[in-house]
Structure formats: structure tokens, C-alpha cells
Design a protein around this motif. Structure first.
Motif: not given
Ligand code: ZN
Length: 338
Positions: A127-131, A133-144, A102-114
Motif C-alpha cells: 500500500l505504501t507503494s500505491i500511495l 505512485k499516487e503522489g504522496a510522500d510516505v514514511i513506512g514503519v514496520e517491525p519485521f 486499502g487504497i479504495k477506502t483511503i480515496k473515499r476520504f482523501i486524495e493522496p497526491r501531495g
């Protein structure tokens, strides 16, 4: 952090809207691939775009009841854990996937920081936690609820919203063009919602110009460990059955720039997985990364899809025997300490 409440939905019933035609191309011309049987919906194929979908679709209320009372295929679902935490084994698999893929795919295109990130179907938030820690502001959505509880109580993620699949298009949107990135890599989503088009339209509205979407989906024509006679037998869980072609065509139809769409060679479950990376167009600018696969409107014909499904159904016993031999081999190897 702005409000993270789900947005209000004032549009007409999804059920009424979608049952009138194909969600992808709006055509009403379809033919039946599989009649309703054993708790499975009737499955049809659009004669115009070859989207495979349940017809009629479930109502939002029926879909909610199914996930609350019947569905047991997710480690955090209500039927399996009743709101308690999922098993360690399942959570660890999610963590490995987040770290190795997950994080490797994302970082090929965009740096999460900020960056402002929407993590749709975030599971227990690995993956939310990793993002974060990488400095992103994350909103998670989950049905379960089991997953939501773990994300909030153990991982300490405060911005996790529980939404049923029937309302995934109502994810929190503090303002239009708010997110730099939408992640749907932790688990496939489009097959589970009542209108992939509506969800993708809302994501397009939510992304900044040049913002990215990362998405995982299952390829129904390439089963790996699928244990049912027909690849289309999923019960009510999958209202849509995707191919590489129809998944890419959705993004093309919505106006995204497709940067990657391919079978992910490193990921499979009961089916091979499709990985999509797409970008909301920047005004007057072409995408910053050249697509590995130039999108074309060609794809398997209805006849080819029918032949593929026919062959999969006929070879089902062979596939089942192969899976059983593999499982026995793994058990013996484990006992012998290999
Ligand atoms: Zn269609």
C-alpha cells in the motif's frame, strides 16, 4: 524529505505506567476473564469501559524478546524468514488487499497526491507503494525485518523505518501536525502495542487539523477461523483484545471525530475485522463527512461479553470441525480444477 529517525522517548517506562490501570479509562477496577494458562497471559476486563487486556502487561523488553525469538505468525518475521524476504504467496495477498480495499477506502476520504503520509505497520510496502505512485510522500514503519528488506530492496522504498511494536509510539515525526494522514490498514496494530492510548495520542499530535487516520483491528467477539479453544488465547502477541465498541471508544476518548466504525464485510482472517476512519478535528469546524454510525457510549455489557466468550469456548469443537470440512472441500475442489 525531513529526517525520518524515530523520536526519542524520555517518558517513564510503559510497563510501570500501564500496569496501574486500564489503558483506555484509567480505572483500576477489573475482573478476570481468563486465568494465565499454556503461555497465555491472564486476561481481564475493565469494569468501567469493558476494555479486555492482559494483566500484568509484558515489559517492553519481554515483548521484544517474544517477537525476536518466538513469534512466527507474520510472513516477514525473524523466526520465519530470518531477515530474508517473505514468501511470494503472502506478499501477493498483501498486494491484493492493498489494491482492492486499502487504497479504495483511503480515496473515499482523501486524495493522496501531495500529502504527507505515515504508513504504520506497512508490511512489505504494497500500500505504501500505491500511495507513493499516487503522489504522496510516505514514511513506512514496520517491525519485521523480512518485510522491511523487501520494501527497501525490491520495491525501492527508501523511507522505511524498522521499529519494534514496543516503540511504535516513537514513529518518525519531523514536526508536530506534519501528516495529512496515518494509515494502519495493512495489518492490525493496537492489539500488539503496550499502550494503544499512547500511540493514538502521538498520532493525534502528528496529524494536521482535519487529518485522517484509517485503522484495521480484529474483533475478539467474532472469530472466523480462530483455531484456539478461547478467543482470548493469543499468547503474548495480543496484549489487548478489542471489540467494535472499545475500539471506537478509544478514538472518542482521544478527541478524534469518528467518521466510520464498522465491521468490514469484505475482510476477515482468524477474526472479523473492524474498520475505523477518524479525523483530527479542524479548529471550530465539524467533520466534513457525516458518520454512518453515530457513536454512543453503549456497547455489550460485561455479562454479555462473558456469555459470548462462554459460548465461543463451548462451541469451539464445532467451529474446528467446520473449518476442517471447509479446508478439505477446498483441497478437493482444487484437485478437481474448480
Ligand atoms: Zn477501562
Amino acid at each position: 524529505m525531513p529526517s525520518i529517525s524515530p523520536i526519542e522517548d524520555s517518558s517513564p517506562s510503559i510497563h510501570g505506567t500501564i500496569s496501574t490501570g486500564c489503558d483506555l479509562c484509567n480505572s483500576t477496577d477489573f475482573s478476570v476473564l481468563l486465568d494465565a494458562r499454556d503461555g497465555n497471559s491472564r486476561i481481564v476486563i475493565c469494569k468501567n469501559c469493558r476494555l479486555i487486556y492482559a494483566s500484568p502487561l509484558l515489559s517492553p523488553e519481554a515483548l521484544d524478546s517474544f517477537y525476536d525469538d518466538v513469534f512466527n505468525n507474520d510472513s516477514g518475521c525473524q523466526v520465519r524468514v530470518g531477515g530474508n524476504f517473505p514468501r511470494d504467496k503472502d506478499r501477493k495477498k498483501e498486494e491484493v488487499l492493498a489494491e482492492t480495499s486499502g487504497i479504495k477506502t483511503i480515496k473515499r476520504f482523501i486524495e493522496p497526491r501531495g500529502k504527507n503520509v505515515l504508513d504504520l505497520r506497512c508490511r512489505t510496502g504494497a500500500l505504501t507503494s500505491i500511495l507513493k505512485k499516487e503522489g504522496a510522500d510516505v514514511i513506512g514503519v514496520e517491525p519485521f525485518l523480512g518485510n522491511v528488506n523487501y520494501a527497501r530492496q525490491v520495491r525501492g522504498l527508501t523511507n522505511i523505518v524498522d521499529l519494534p511494536f514496543s516503540r511504535f509510539h516513537q514513529f518518525p515525526l519531523p514536526q508536530d501536525e506534519y501528516f495529512d494522514m496515518v494509515n494502519i490498514l495493512s495489518h492490525h496494530v493496537l492489539a500488539h502495542v503496550l499502550s494503544p492510548r499512547r500511540l493514538l495520542e502521538q498520532i493525534l499530535r502528528a496529524l494536521k487539523p482535519g487529518g485522517y487516520i484509517f485503522l484495521d483491528e480484529k474483533d475478539v467477539l467474532h472469530p472466523v477461523r480462530h483455531k484456539m479453544q478461547s478467543a482470548l488465547d493469543s499468547g503474548p502477541a495480543h496484549q489487548f483484545h478489542f471489540t467494535l465498541h472499545t475500539t471506537a471508544r478509544y478514538f472518542h476518548a482521544m478527541g478524534f471525530n469518528l467518521l466510520e466504525y464498522e465491521i468490514d464485510k469484505h475482510r476477515s482472517s482468524d477474526f472479523c475485522h473492524i474498520r475505523i476512519v477518524a479525523q483530527k478535528p479542524k479548529e471550530g469546524r465539524s467533520p466534513s463527512v457525516v458518520s454512518k454510525n453515530t457513536y454512543s457510549d453503549s456497547g455489550p455489557s460485561e455479562k454479555a461479553i462473558r456469555q459470548c466468550l462462554w459460548w465461543l469456548e463451548r462451541s469451539w469443537r464445532l467451529r474446528l470441525a467446520r473449518m476442517q470440512i471447509k479446508q478439505k472441500f477446498l483441497k478437493v475442489s482444487h484437485k478437481l480444477g474448480f
